[in-house]
Design a protein around this motif. Sequence first.
Motif, PDB file in Angstrom:
ATOM      1  N   LEU A 135      -4.599  40.345  -3.741  1.00  0.00           N
ATOM      2  CA  LEU A 135      -3.163  40.106  -3.549  1.00  0.00           C
ATOM      3  C   LEU A 135      -2.343  41.190  -4.260  1.00  0.00           C
ATOM      4  O   LEU A 135      -1.422  41.777  -3.675  1.00  0.00           O
ATOM      5  CB  LEU A 135      -2.786  38.713  -4.065  1.00  0.00           C
ATOM      6  CG  LEU A 135      -1.311  38.322  -3.940  1.00  0.00           C
ATOM      7  CD1 LEU A 135      -0.878  38.250  -2.486  1.00  0.00           C
ATOM      8  CD2 LEU A 135      -1.039  36.967  -4.630  1.00  0.00           C
ATOM      9  N   LEU A 136      -2.724  41.477  -5.515  1.00  0.00           N
ATOM     10  CA  LEU A 136      -2.016  42.526  -6.251  1.00  0.00           C
ATOM     11  C   LEU A 136      -2.138  43.862  -5.506  1.00  0.00           C
ATOM     12  O   LEU A 136      -1.163  44.596  -5.368  1.00  0.00           O
ATOM     13  CB  LEU A 136      -2.576  42.657  -7.675  1.00  0.00           C
ATOM     14  CG  LEU A 136      -1.914  43.749  -8.532  1.00  0.00           C
ATOM     15  CD1 LEU A 136      -0.470  43.393  -8.884  1.00  0.00           C
ATOM     16  CD2 LEU A 136      -2.706  44.019  -9.815  1.00  0.00           C
ATOM     17  N   GLY A 137      -3.341  44.137  -5.009  1.00  0.00           N
ATOM     18  CA  GLY A 137      -3.560  45.366  -4.250  1.00  0.00           C
ATOM     19  C   GLY A 137      -2.620  45.460  -3.061  1.00  0.00           C
ATOM     20  O   GLY A 137      -1.966  46.477  -2.842  1.00  0.00           O
ATOM     21  N   GLU A 138      -2.523  44.396  -2.317  1.00  0.00           N
ATOM     22  CA  GLU A 138      -1.667  44.397  -1.118  1.00  0.00           C
ATOM     23  C   GLU A 138      -0.198  44.559  -1.491  1.00  0.00           C
ATOM     24  O   GLU A 138       0.554  45.278  -0.830  1.00  0.00           O
ATOM     25  CB  GLU A 138      -1.851  43.085  -0.350  1.00  0.00           C
ATOM     26  CG  GLU A 138      -3.283  42.911   0.114  1.00  0.00           C
ATOM     27  CD  GLU A 138      -3.380  42.476   1.557  1.00  0.00           C
ATOM     28  OE1 GLU A 138      -2.405  42.669   2.303  1.00  0.00           O
ATOM     29  OE2 GLU A 138      -4.438  41.949   1.913  1.00  0.00           O
ATOM     30  N   VAL A 139       0.196  43.853  -2.550  1.00  0.00           N
ATOM     31  CA  VAL A 139       1.605  43.895  -2.959  1.00  0.00           C
ATOM     32  C   VAL A 139       1.975  45.302  -3.436  1.00  0.00           C
ATOM     33  O   VAL A 139       3.021  45.835  -3.076  1.00  0.00           O
ATOM     34  CB  VAL A 139       1.853  42.835  -4.068  1.00  0.00           C
ATOM     35  CG1 VAL A 139       3.200  43.059  -4.735  1.00  0.00           C
ATOM     36  CG2 VAL A 139       1.767  41.432  -3.495  1.00  0.00           C
ATOM     37  N   VAL A 140       1.089  45.900  -4.237  1.00  0.00           N
ATOM     38  CA  VAL A 140       1.378  47.240  -4.748  1.00  0.00           C
ATOM     39  C   VAL A 140       1.321  48.264  -3.610  1.00  0.00           C
ATOM     40  O   VAL A 140       2.122  49.192  -3.549  1.00  0.00           O
ATOM     41  CB  VAL A 140       0.408  47.620  -5.892  1.00  0.00           C
ATOM     42  CG1 VAL A 140       0.705  49.024  -6.385  1.00  0.00           C
ATOM     43  CG2 VAL A 140       0.523  46.629  -7.038  1.00  0.00           C
ATOM     44  N   ALA A 141       0.360  48.062  -2.682  1.00  0.00           N
ATOM     45  CA  ALA A 141       0.242  48.974  -1.538  1.00  0.00           C
ATOM     46  C   ALA A 141       1.548  48.985  -0.738  1.00  0.00           C
ATOM     47  O   ALA A 141       2.004  50.040  -0.297  1.00  0.00           O
ATOM     48  CB  ALA A 141      -0.916  48.566  -0.647  1.00  0.00           C
ATOM     49  N   ALA A 142       2.138  47.808  -0.600  1.00  0.00           N
ATOM     50  CA  ALA A 142       3.373  47.705   0.177  1.00  0.00           C
ATOM     51  C   ALA A 142       4.522  48.447  -0.501  1.00  0.00           C
ATOM     52  O   ALA A 142       5.498  48.835   0.139  1.00  0.00           O
ATOM     53  CB  ALA A 142       3.738  46.237   0.374  1.00  0.00           C
ATOM     54  N   SER A 143       4.399  48.667  -1.818  1.00  0.00           N
ATOM     55  CA  SER A 143       5.453  49.402  -2.529  1.00  0.00           C
ATOM     56  C   SER A 143       5.267  50.912  -2.383  1.00  0.00           C
ATOM     57  O   SER A 143       6.051  51.692  -2.912  1.00  0.00           O
ATOM     58  CB  SER A 143       5.455  49.023  -4.013  1.00  0.00           C
ATOM     59  OG  SER A 143       4.413  49.696  -4.692  1.00  0.00           O
ATOM     60  N   GLY A 144       4.197  51.334  -1.701  1.00  0.00           N
ATOM     61  CA  GLY A 144       4.020  52.756  -1.407  1.00  0.00           C
ATOM     62  C   GLY A 144       3.004  53.454  -2.280  1.00  0.00           C
ATOM     63  O   GLY A 144       2.701  54.619  -2.085  1.00  0.00           O
ATOM     64  N   LYS A 145       2.454  52.758  -3.277  1.00  0.00           N
ATOM     65  CA  LYS A 145       1.458  53.405  -4.138  1.00  0.00           C
ATOM     66  C   LYS A 145       0.058  53.308  -3.510  1.00  0.00           C
ATOM     67  O   LYS A 145      -0.177  52.506  -2.617  1.00  0.00           O
ATOM     68  CB  LYS A 145       1.444  52.709  -5.505  1.00  0.00           C
ATOM     69  CG  LYS A 145       2.601  53.101  -6.413  1.00  0.00           C
ATOM     70  CD  LYS A 145       2.277  52.641  -7.814  1.00  0.00           C
ATOM     71  CE  LYS A 145       3.319  52.777  -8.855  1.00  0.00           C
ATOM     72  NZ  LYS A 145       4.215  53.870  -8.915  1.00  0.00           N
ATOM     73  N   TYR A 146      -0.851  54.126  -4.004  1.00  0.00           N
ATOM     74  CA  TYR A 146      -2.255  54.038  -3.605  1.00  0.00           C
ATOM     75  C   TYR A 146      -2.949  52.980  -4.455  1.00  0.00           C
ATOM     76  O   TYR A 146      -2.645  52.858  -5.645  1.00  0.00           O
ATOM     77  CB  TYR A 146      -2.949  55.389  -3.779  1.00  0.00           C
ATOM     78  CG  TYR A 146      -2.453  56.406  -2.787  1.00  0.00           C
ATOM     79  CD1 TYR A 146      -3.095  56.560  -1.567  1.00  0.00           C
ATOM     80  CD2 TYR A 146      -1.330  57.178  -3.050  1.00  0.00           C
ATOM     81  CE1 TYR A 146      -2.629  57.481  -0.635  1.00  0.00           C
ATOM     82  CE2 TYR A 146      -0.862  58.100  -2.131  1.00  0.00           C
ATOM     83  CZ  TYR A 146      -1.516  58.245  -0.922  1.00  0.00           C
ATOM     84  OH  TYR A 146      -1.050  59.144  -0.006  1.00  0.00           O
ATOM     85  N   ILE A 147      -3.851  52.259  -3.847  1.00  0.00           N
ATOM     86  CA  ILE A 147      -4.494  51.153  -4.565  1.00  0.00           C
ATOM     87  C   ILE A 147      -5.978  51.042  -4.208  1.00  0.00           C
ATOM     88  O   ILE A 147      -6.431  51.537  -3.185  1.00  0.00           O
ATOM     89  CB  ILE A 147      -3.840  49.797  -4.230  1.00  0.00           C
ATOM     90  CG1 ILE A 147      -3.894  49.521  -2.700  1.00  0.00           C
ATOM     91  CG2 ILE A 147      -2.428  49.702  -4.738  1.00  0.00           C
ATOM     92  CD1 ILE A 147      -4.942  48.599  -2.241  1.00  0.00           C
TER      93      ILE A 147
END
Lengths: 392, 189
Positions: free
Chosen positions: B23-35
């Motif tokens: 979930l954290l991965g998806e949320v951070v990915a949506a902010s434009g960062k690489y995860i």
Amino acid sequence: MSEKRMAKTANEAIAEAMRQINPDVVAAYPITPATEIVQIFSQFVADGKVTTEFVPVESEHSAMSAVVGASLAGARAMTATSSQGLALMWEILYIASALRLPVIMPMVNRALSAPINIHCDHSDSMGARDSGWIQLYSESVQETYDNVIQAVRIAERSLLPVMVTTDGFILSHCLELLTPLLDKEAKDFIGEYRPKNFLLDTEHPFTVGALDLQDYYFEHKRQEAEAMIESKKIILKIGEEFERKFGRRYEFFEDYKVIDSEVATVVIGSAAGTTKVVVDQLREEKIKAGLLKLRVFRPFPAEELKELLKNVKVIAVLDRADSLNAVSGPLFSEIRNALYDLEERPKIVNYIYGLGGRDIGLKEIHSIYEDLEEINRTGKIKSLLTYLGVRE
Amino acid sequence: MEDLFEVRWHGRGGQGAKTVALLLGEVVAASGKYIQAFPEYGPERMGAPIQSFNRISSQPITLHCGVEKPDIVIVLDPSLMETIDVIGGLSGEGTLIVNSREDPSVIKENLGFKGKVFTLDASKISRETIGREMPNTPMMGALIKVTKFLNLKEVLEKTRTKLQEKFRHKPEVIEGNIRAIERAYQEVK
């Protein structure tokens, strides 16, 4: 040009590629860590997102048999498997390639029993290296997806089956960023499948699987060998087209700073990504380090590898499988063989690593480059084969 | 890779350590960062200690090895601290967030840890918001507060979207998790 980035595991990315491919037939049997691929895909079938005939068979032997039958009938056919599942397909693997069927199979790399282990190594696909299948390896989730898309074209143009591998758990269950093609882009790139000869073409009947003894078997195998040689051009051409349309480059291998390197490694799969970080660190220390990441293992690009590696002083080949042949791992044999004709050959050593999912980190890869530098300094190879990080 | 940020989650099978990393991965990915988000697959049994991991960077991440030196460690179950070296690989600059009623100073002393420690009674929050013991999303709320690399409002939006895919028919689960993250954000100390 393309859809925006999304977060996907390699298994999810493969299922997504399969949705876009929309094969006529998928026959599969679940096995860890590849289960999710067909689990997600079967949901696409149930939801009507694809028009695929999904055959839930009772074993991998049956999966490959069903796919062979479907492909002969004229269908675009796929399956997916891993490890013991691939092992159980064994006799049919050879039949798929020898009948020149463009079957496409995502294959999640996992160790073979015994002892039982569900984690990554390359023993399964390396064991199938002489089965007449094209083999594409992937470093990341993105490469896994891109390879599956390209595999359809490669298979149908070369009339050879293609196996696309991804590292079990390390990639199959790792969420990463993926930029998939738009559905239309994927569909246009893949194109429609129009087989020349197929059994449901009742106007042009032909015989399949006839007895072929001393008189012609050899000629037929020679043709198969020729198809593998010819597939090299096809793989490059399709890689070029993919790059032209979608901006990501695919060749036989990736030259990561090899061209001016003195010490270099040859790596397949996800560990290549970790190795890139080490190469960058070494380059900052002014050490001329490089990495050759092999994507296409079958057909084996011996000439091209020789050209790139000829000026490197010392090479380490990393094998995530052991041939148990009292000499070396499978990749090492091939690479050393490819370099034999050079007048001045690089020194070359072999590391077997990561069996059964044993982690390979920056420290371990650093230690390999340290060994290579020592060989470069002293000119002496202390150990041709090293089992990296094993307790003995 | 200079801004690479690595997270290690400790939990017990069934507490959602894997789910929250994804979930954290998806949320951070949506902010434009690489995860990256990945679990450590060992014997997956209910109650057995498990770990999961995140990598976050503004640059593409090519590493495909285990996380050995996390910047932050999150413990979903305080009883794990008795048997597992939860601060292993964590430097004195690192951060530890524990699901616990204790004050951070107590944990700091018990573990002999020099870095920053935060605590949150995530079990209580989850019981009161989600209706059962599920400390994972509240601990994500604590992480967001402590690290400050994500905007809470954005996280709540993305989490809602993500949970809607899975819990379309259980809106109370979605709202419960959202409230859990909000409360965690306020209550972490």
